[in-house]
Write a protein that holds these residues in place. Structure first.
Motif, PDB file in Angstrom:
ATOM      1  N   SER A 256      -0.645   6.860   2.851  1.00 38.35           N
ATOM      2  CA  SER A 256      -1.998   7.397   2.913  1.00 38.35           C
ATOM      3  C   SER A 256      -2.126   8.281   4.152  1.00 38.35           C
ATOM      4  O   SER A 256      -1.638   7.942   5.216  1.00 38.35           O
ATOM      5  CB  SER A 256      -3.003   6.254   2.991  1.00 38.35           C
ATOM      6  OG  SER A 256      -4.283   6.766   3.209  1.00 38.35           O
TER       7      SER A 256
ATOM      8  N   THR B  89      -0.675  -4.046   9.584  1.00 37.76           N
ATOM      9  CA  THR B  89       0.671  -3.867   9.061  1.00 37.76           C
ATOM     10  C   THR B  89       1.648  -4.104  10.204  1.00 37.76           C
ATOM     11  O   THR B  89       1.260  -4.462  11.310  1.00 37.76           O
ATOM     12  CB  THR B  89       0.852  -2.487   8.405  1.00 37.76           C
ATOM     13  OG1 THR B  89       2.087  -2.469   7.679  1.00 37.76           O
ATOM     14  CG2 THR B  89       0.842  -1.356   9.422  1.00 37.76           C
TER      15      THR B  89
ATOM     16  N   MET C 222       0.850  -1.192   0.000  1.00 36.63           N
ATOM     17  CA  MET C 222       0.000   0.000   0.000  1.00 36.63           C
ATOM     18  C   MET C 222       0.883   1.237   0.000  1.00 36.63           C
ATOM     19  O   MET C 222       1.842   1.322   0.757  1.00 36.63           O
ATOM     20  CB  MET C 222      -0.903  -0.014   1.229  1.00 36.63           C
ATOM     21  CG  MET C 222      -1.938   1.056   1.268  1.00 36.63           C
ATOM     22  SD  MET C 222      -3.060   0.729   2.670  1.00 36.63           S
ATOM     23  CE  MET C 222      -4.228   2.020   2.423  1.00 36.63           C
ATOM     24  N   GLN C 223       0.552   2.168  -0.836  1.00 39.06           N
ATOM     25  CA  GLN C 223       1.281   3.428  -0.900  1.00 39.06           C
ATOM     26  C   GLN C 223       0.896   4.298   0.302  1.00 39.06           C
ATOM     27  O   GLN C 223      -0.132   4.069   0.930  1.00 39.06           O
ATOM     28  CB  GLN C 223       0.998   4.137  -2.212  1.00 39.06           C
ATOM     29  CG  GLN C 223       1.500   3.371  -3.423  1.00 39.06           C
ATOM     30  CD  GLN C 223       2.987   3.042  -3.328  1.00 39.06           C
ATOM     31  OE1 GLN C 223       3.806   3.877  -2.991  1.00 39.06           O
ATOM     32  NE2 GLN C 223       3.340   1.789  -3.613  1.00 39.06           N
TER      33      GLN C 223
ATOM     34  N   HIS D  44      -8.551   2.170   7.334  1.00 40.28           N
ATOM     35  CA  HIS D  44      -8.343   3.021   6.159  1.00 40.28           C
ATOM     36  C   HIS D  44      -9.593   2.904   5.292  1.00 40.28           C
ATOM     37  O   HIS D  44      -9.981   1.803   4.911  1.00 40.28           O
ATOM     38  CB  HIS D  44      -7.110   2.580   5.378  1.00 40.28           C
ATOM     39  CG  HIS D  44      -6.917   3.322   4.106  1.00 40.28           C
ATOM     40  ND1 HIS D  44      -6.600   4.652   4.064  1.00 40.28           N
ATOM     41  CD2 HIS D  44      -7.027   2.920   2.820  1.00 40.28           C
ATOM     42  CE1 HIS D  44      -6.501   5.030   2.806  1.00 40.28           C
ATOM     43  NE2 HIS D  44      -6.767   4.002   2.032  1.00 40.28           N
TER      44      HIS D  44
END
Length: 121
Positions: free
Chosen positions: A75, A99, A72-73, A92
């Motif tokens: 955020s 994570t 995931m980039q 999110h």
């Protein structure tokens, strides 16, 4: 090592991972670039017990996302729900994800939810 011994080891590690959560945080946070994120808590617990396994799983997710994990980039709309020693539960876009501590930065004073950080103080 027998399958029974491996199963027992995984169960013990999963229980320890559950117990190591600290109090609920509900704090805004940011993900660092190319964060290894999972949608399944059981898979996250399994990966959290072994650094080498986690690195291999991240490399696989970078190549091709799996059923439970992907990259995931960064955020700005991330909210930490629970932070443990081995993994972090966060929200999110109204989805609960997981994570590892090295991929998340908890922002104590920044206004992360609107994307503005006042660093002039």
């Amino acid at each position: 090592m027998s399958m029974q011994a491996i199963s027992r080891c995984c169960v013990v590690a999963a229980v320890l991972a559950c117990v190591t959560f600290h109090a609920r945080a509900d704090q805004p946070a940011t993900l660092i670039q190319t964060a290894h994120v999972c949608t399944d808590e059981g898979e996250t617990q399994r990966l959290a017990i072994n650094d080498q396994l986690r690195e291999m799983a991240k490399a696989l997710a970078e190549f091709k996302p799996t059923t439970f994990c992907f990259i995931m980039q960064p955020s700005l709309a991330v909210l930490v729900l629970e932070k443990g020693d081995t993994y972090v539960k966060f929200s999110h876009d109204s989805k609960v994800m997981y994570t590892f501590p090295e991929y998340i930065h908890i922002d104590d004073s920044a206004n992360v939810m609107t994307g503005l950080a006042d660093n002039s103080l």
